[in-house]
Design a protein around this motif. Sequence first.
Motif, PDB file in Angstrom:
ATOM      1  N   HIS A  24      52.977  58.835  65.578  1.00  0.00           N
ATOM      2  CA  HIS A  24      53.856  59.984  65.337  1.00  0.00           C
ATOM      3  C   HIS A  24      53.542  60.625  63.982  1.00  0.00           C
ATOM      4  CE1 HIS A  24      56.566  60.035  68.739  1.00  0.00           C
ATOM      5  NE2 HIS A  24      56.849  58.744  68.606  1.00  0.00           N
ATOM      6  N   LEU A  25      53.467  59.803  62.931  1.00  0.00           N
ATOM      7  CA  LEU A  25      53.308  60.331  61.574  1.00  0.00           C
ATOM      8  C   LEU A  25      51.964  61.021  61.374  1.00  0.00           C
ATOM      9  CD1 LEU A  25      54.863  57.422  59.456  1.00  0.00           C
ATOM     10  CD2 LEU A  25      55.906  59.636  60.003  1.00  0.00           C
ATOM     11  N   THR A  26      50.932  60.572  62.082  1.00  0.00           N
ATOM     12  CA  THR A  26      49.610  61.183  61.949  1.00  0.00           C
ATOM     13  C   THR A  26      49.357  62.269  62.984  1.00  0.00           C
ATOM     14  OG1 THR A  26      48.573  59.544  63.399  1.00  0.00           O
ATOM     15  CG2 THR A  26      48.642  59.026  61.038  1.00  0.00           C
ATOM     16  N   GLN A  27      50.337  62.522  63.838  1.00  0.00           N
ATOM     17  CA  GLN A  27      50.188  63.483  64.945  1.00  0.00           C
ATOM     18  C   GLN A  27      49.018  63.095  65.857  1.00  0.00           C
ATOM     19  OE1 GLN A  27      50.126  67.165  62.504  1.00  0.00           O
ATOM     20  NE2 GLN A  27      52.087  67.651  63.459  1.00  0.00           N
ATOM     21  N   GLY A  28      48.957  61.788  66.150  1.00  0.00           N
ATOM     22  CA  GLY A  28      47.975  61.307  67.110  1.00  0.00           C
ATOM     23  C   GLY A  28      46.610  61.029  66.544  1.00  0.00           C
ATOM     24  N   ARG A  29      46.526  60.686  65.267  1.00  0.00           N
ATOM     25  CA  ARG A  29      45.213  60.452  64.655  1.00  0.00           C
ATOM     26  C   ARG A  29      45.013  58.989  64.261  1.00  0.00           C
ATOM     27  NH1 ARG A  29      44.588  63.600  59.718  1.00  0.00           N
ATOM     28  NH2 ARG A  29      46.801  64.120  59.681  1.00  0.00           N
ATOM     29  N   VAL A  30      45.523  58.070  65.051  1.00  0.00           N
ATOM     30  CA  VAL A  30      45.418  56.665  64.660  1.00  0.00           C
ATOM     31  C   VAL A  30      44.769  55.847  65.767  1.00  0.00           C
ATOM     32  CG1 VAL A  30      47.687  55.946  65.530  1.00  0.00           C
ATOM     33  CG2 VAL A  30      46.677  54.758  63.571  1.00  0.00           C
ATOM     34  N   GLY A  31      44.011  54.843  65.354  1.00  0.00           N
ATOM     35  CA  GLY A  31      43.420  53.874  66.254  1.00  0.00           C
ATOM     36  C   GLY A  31      43.724  52.475  65.766  1.00  0.00           C
ATOM     37  N   TRP A  32      43.613  51.519  66.663  1.00  0.00           N
ATOM     38  CA  TRP A  32      43.853  50.111  66.336  1.00  0.00           C
ATOM     39  C   TRP A  32      42.556  49.341  66.541  1.00  0.00           C
ATOM     40  CZ3 TRP A  32      46.783  46.519  70.242  1.00  0.00           C
ATOM     41  CH2 TRP A  32      46.796  45.192  69.759  1.00  0.00           C
ATOM     42  N   ASN A  33      42.033  48.756  65.456  1.00  0.00           N
ATOM     43  CA  ASN A  33      40.898  47.850  65.574  1.00  0.00           C
ATOM     44  C   ASN A  33      41.435  46.455  65.865  1.00  0.00           C
ATOM     45  OD1 ASN A  33      38.243  46.769  65.402  1.00  0.00           O
ATOM     46  ND2 ASN A  33      38.679  46.122  63.302  1.00  0.00           N
ATOM     47  N   VAL A  34      41.260  45.995  67.090  1.00  0.00           N
ATOM     48  CA  VAL A  34      41.821  44.721  67.533  1.00  0.00           C
ATOM     49  C   VAL A  34      40.940  43.585  67.025  1.00  0.00           C
ATOM     50  CG1 VAL A  34      42.539  43.357  69.514  1.00  0.00           C
ATOM     51  CG2 VAL A  34      42.706  45.855  69.597  1.00  0.00           C
ATOM     52  N   VAL A  35      41.510  42.703  66.232  1.00  0.00           N
ATOM     53  CA  VAL A  35      40.812  41.514  65.756  1.00  0.00           C
ATOM     54  C   VAL A  35      41.661  40.291  66.084  1.00  0.00           C
ATOM     55  CG1 VAL A  35      39.563  42.726  63.927  1.00  0.00           C
ATOM     56  CG2 VAL A  35      41.807  41.749  63.431  1.00  0.00           C
ATOM     57  N   THR A  36      41.006  39.116  66.067  1.00  0.00           N
ATOM     58  CA  THR A  36      41.727  37.891  66.414  1.00  0.00           C
ATOM     59  C   THR A  36      41.838  36.914  65.256  1.00  0.00           C
ATOM     60  OG1 THR A  36      39.736  36.806  67.260  1.00  0.00           O
ATOM     61  CG2 THR A  36      41.038  38.102  68.833  1.00  0.00           C
ATOM     62  N   SER A  37      41.217  37.215  64.113  1.00  0.00           N
ATOM     63  CA  SER A  37      41.313  36.429  62.873  1.00  0.00           C
ATOM     64  C   SER A  37      40.590  35.092  62.973  1.00  0.00           C
ATOM     65  CB  SER A  37      42.764  36.200  62.469  1.00  0.00           C
ATOM     66  OG  SER A  37      43.413  37.414  62.179  1.00  0.00           O
ATOM     67  N   TYR A  38      39.571  34.936  62.103  1.00  0.00           N
ATOM     68  CA  TYR A  38      38.728  33.751  62.174  1.00  0.00           C
ATOM     69  C   TYR A  38      38.862  32.820  60.967  1.00  0.00           C
ATOM     70  CZ  TYR A  38      35.840  36.989  59.433  1.00  0.00           C
ATOM     71  OH  TYR A  38      35.390  37.892  58.508  1.00  0.00           O
ATOM     72  N   LEU A  39      39.776  33.045  60.043  1.00  0.00           N
ATOM     73  CA  LEU A  39      39.872  32.196  58.860  1.00  0.00           C
ATOM     74  C   LEU A  39      40.919  31.100  59.047  1.00  0.00           C
ATOM     75  CD1 LEU A  39      39.722  34.854  55.996  1.00  0.00           C
ATOM     76  CD2 LEU A  39      37.886  33.364  56.817  1.00  0.00           C
ATOM     77  N   PRO A  40      40.542  29.821  58.839  1.00  0.00           N
ATOM     78  CA  PRO A  40      41.540  28.742  58.921  1.00  0.00           C
ATOM     79  C   PRO A  40      42.711  28.955  57.971  1.00  0.00           C
ATOM     80  CG  PRO A  40      39.308  27.840  58.884  1.00  0.00           C
ATOM     81  CD  PRO A  40      39.178  29.309  58.596  1.00  0.00           C
ATOM     82  N   ASN A  41      42.439  29.505  56.802  1.00  0.00           N
ATOM     83  CA  ASN A  41      43.513  29.757  55.851  1.00  0.00           C
ATOM     84  C   ASN A  41      44.542  30.740  56.399  1.00  0.00           C
ATOM     85  OD1 ASN A  41      44.178  31.787  53.174  1.00  0.00           O
ATOM     86  ND2 ASN A  41      44.652  29.607  52.987  1.00  0.00           N
ATOM     87  N   ALA A  42      44.093  31.695  57.213  1.00  0.00           N
ATOM     88  CA  ALA A  42      45.025  32.644  57.823  1.00  0.00           C
ATOM     89  C   ALA A  42      46.001  31.918  58.740  1.00  0.00           C
ATOM     90  CB  ALA A  42      44.259  33.711  58.591  1.00  0.00           C
ATOM     91  N   ALA A  43      45.503  30.976  59.530  1.00  0.00           N
ATOM     92  CA  ALA A  43      46.379  30.212  60.424  1.00  0.00           C
ATOM     93  C   ALA A  43      47.437  29.476  59.621  1.00  0.00           C
ATOM     94  CB  ALA A  43      45.551  29.243  61.257  1.00  0.00           C
ATOM     95  N   LYS A  44      47.030  28.859  58.536  1.00  0.00           N
ATOM     96  CA  LYS A  44      47.988  28.118  57.704  1.00  0.00           C
ATOM     97  C   LYS A  44      49.004  29.055  57.058  1.00  0.00           C
ATOM     98  CE  LYS A  44      44.659  24.431  56.755  1.00  0.00           C
ATOM     99  NZ  LYS A  44      43.812  23.778  55.731  1.00  0.00           N
ATOM    100  N   ASN A  45      48.585  30.258  56.745  1.00  0.00           N
ATOM    101  CA  ASN A  45      49.518  31.213  56.144  1.00  0.00           C
ATOM    102  C   ASN A  45      50.650  31.597  57.085  1.00  0.00           C
ATOM    103  OD1 ASN A  45      48.103  31.338  53.735  1.00  0.00           O
ATOM    104  ND2 ASN A  45      46.863  33.089  54.356  1.00  0.00           N
ATOM    105  N   PHE A  46      50.412  31.488  58.384  1.00  0.00           N
ATOM    106  CA  PHE A  46      51.435  31.844  59.366  1.00  0.00           C
ATOM    107  C   PHE A  46      52.055  30.612  60.033  1.00  0.00           C
ATOM    108  CE2 PHE A  46      49.204  35.773  58.727  1.00  0.00           C
ATOM    109  CZ  PHE A  46      50.190  36.738  58.826  1.00  0.00           C
ATOM    110  N   GLY A  47      51.891  29.456  59.389  1.00  0.00           N
ATOM    111  CA  GLY A  47      52.592  28.257  59.836  1.00  0.00           C
ATOM    112  C   GLY A  47      51.919  27.476  60.940  1.00  0.00           C
TER     113      GLY A  47
END
Length: 463
Positions: free
Chosen positions: A124-147
């Motif tokens: 809405h805010l960009t009037q339709g100028r946004v995309g989503w780069n889908v990633v799945t996250s590969y860092l073990p530290n990231a997993a620990k950061n989210f419990g």
Amino acid sequence: MSGRIIVNGFEMNCLAHMAHGLWAHPRDRRRGYTGLEYWIELAALLERGRLDALFIADVLGVYDTFRSSPDAAVAAGAQIPANDPALVVPAMAVGTTNLSFAVSVSTSYESPFGHARRFSTLDHLTQGRVGWNVVTSYLPNAAKNFGWERMVLHDERYDRADEYLDVCYQLWEASWEEDAVSVDGTTQRYADPAKVHPIDHRGDFFSVAGPHLCEPSPQRTPVIYQAGNSARGRKFAARHAECVFLSGVVPASLRRSADDVRTQASAAGRAPDDVKILTSLSVIVAEDETAVCRKREELQRWVNVDGMLAQYCGTTGFDLAAMSRSDVVTYRDTDHGQGGAALFTSDVQRPVTVGDIVDSMTQLGETTLLAIGTPVQVADQMEEWIDEIGLDGFNIIQFLTPETFTDFIDMVVPELQRRGRYQTEYTPGTFREKLFGPGRALLPDRHPGGLVRPPACVPSDQP
């Protein structure tokens, strides 16, 4: 092959994205990344250069594989500190009218319900100028950061991502009918409750009732980018992605991956033009070859090798510090980034040692395609790779900020435009219309997201 080359600026909301150490260069302005002025000026520059989008990467943890410690990454500023990529987009959108924004967000740790709401808001805010780069996250530290006790296994992350996307499609495409919003001031009736639906999703990973909290945005579903080179990643991309970001330096390997994605997408019932293929590109350009050599040597002196190794080891899961220089590094499946693991192993034809990889990390541009030369030479290299690999475009990496982009815009863009390979004006409309043509603001009905949309919402003029 002829046709327009898609070009995005490749960035991250951090001190050092890919060229570690160069933030310390006296002409570099990356230290301003915490301020809105930095992002507003960057967006204005890219729009002046008629780039398609700013592609913003992200990580949710620290690179701590190298020497079994985060110290090298922290000391070098290698993607830490790093701020949220989505929050700078509205400020950039205010100052631009055509530049689009592809934002990286992981499917592994956040709820699809909150995520869908955030991207509808951005659309809405960009009037339709946004995309989503889908990633799945590969860092073990990231997993620990989210419990999480451990990082989710590589292929399981994609199983989770498949369902995550399916939930988002239901929220974006099926929850609100096209004419649900009536805005009747006389009766004080904004929307028709009979046309706003719960989704009642119950799956292996998620349980979401709905309805979606946002009314339909210009694109409903943001343009879907996906970054992943593994076999499972390519299967995911063939089903979902509209723009696939492949990594690598060997054209033949990139060609195999690109062909595989397109073949699988066709088998899934998608049209050949439904998927655009991009890879990253580093550029060093100057008006003559003497100036090119001088510029390359100057940039090279600022490389922080520990920072480069911290990112490589964190991406691949290979701790090179635990090996000797003479050890041969061979490919193995990893729960980190399998594309990164293949970069100096299965993607090359000769045995590669730890010393070879360390030496490569001291050289700028060794982990991407690298175009070096005059504007004519750089344009020649870009066209050659487009045709050889079967690419649709590139994500341009910065060495110096914003000098790399400025050089590309002022020197290479006019040459590409002269050849008819680069847009001289933006196509009107949403991000999806700019990529795929007028009348394609929404996902086509052959896409998994389009398939869940009520028939009344399907655009009648889509190809």
